[in-house]
Design an enzyme around this catalytic site. Structure first.
Site, short mmCIF file in Angstrom:
data_model
loop_
_atom_site.label_atom_id
_atom_site.label_comp_id
_atom_site.label_asym_id
_atom_site.label_seq_id
_atom_site.Cartn_x
_atom_site.Cartn_y
_atom_site.Cartn_z
N HIS A 176 37.10 -70.07 102.44
CA HIS A 176 36.31 -69.57 104.03
C HIS A 176 34.69 -70.10 104.18
O HIS A 176 34.33 -70.04 102.93
CB HIS A 176 36.67 -67.61 104.09
N HIS A 232 28.19 -69.33 104.13
CA HIS A 232 27.58 -69.72 102.93
C HIS A 232 29.08 -70.00 103.78
O HIS A 232 29.61 -69.94 104.58
CB HIS A 232 27.72 -68.98 101.22
N GLU A 252 30.26 -70.10 97.51
CA GLU A 252 30.03 -69.32 97.08
C GLU A 252 31.66 -69.87 95.86
O GLU A 252 32.46 -70.61 96.87
CB GLU A 252 30.77 -68.32 97.61
#
Ligand code: CO
Length: 134
Positions: A7, A79, A130
């Protein structure tokens, strides 16, 4: 080591307004809001087929996205999240390579119920990264 893009996360100051814009203006499919107190955010996922967009609103007094929104009051890209097959092996490889893992270095359970880690943005050209166990 690096797998799929899981994502892209966007910090937003008003989740209801962002949800309405994605649903009504962009015509996207959205999840219900999910409060994640241990991460200091409320999240809505936007399904865009090949990946997801994660809309993040601060939750609580010590939200990790509060400082970002103070610098970017209208919101912005916060992020990117990549999948890895083995998050502990990935962490050990990154640390041995000199990359900084945020927090205590141990994975936390993320929004999808899987272990996640965050890497210092200064080690990856200004973008917070991440990693999520695939
Ligand atoms: Co994320």
């Amino acid at each position: 080591m690096l797998g799929r893009l899981n994502h892209v996360a966007l910090a937003v100051p008003d989740l209801a307004a962002a949800t309405a814009a994605y649903r009504d203006t962009l015509g996207a499919q959205l999840s219900e809001p999910q409060a994640l107190p241990e991460h200091g955010v409320t999240v809505v996922f936007v399904d865009v087929g090949n990946t997801k967009i994660e809309l993040l609103e601060p939750l609580g007094d010590a939200s990790p996205i509060a400082a970002f929104l103070a610098r970017n009051p209208s919101g912005g890209m916060h992020h990117v999240c990549y999948e890895v097959d083995d998050i502990l092996a990935a962490r050990d490889h990154l640390k041995a390579s000199g990359a900084r893992v945020l927090g205590d270095g141990n994975p936390k359970i993320g929004a999808h119920g899987k272990p996640v880690l965050f890497l210092h943005p200064k080690d990856f050209f200004g973008t917070l990264v991440e990693l999520e166990q695939a």
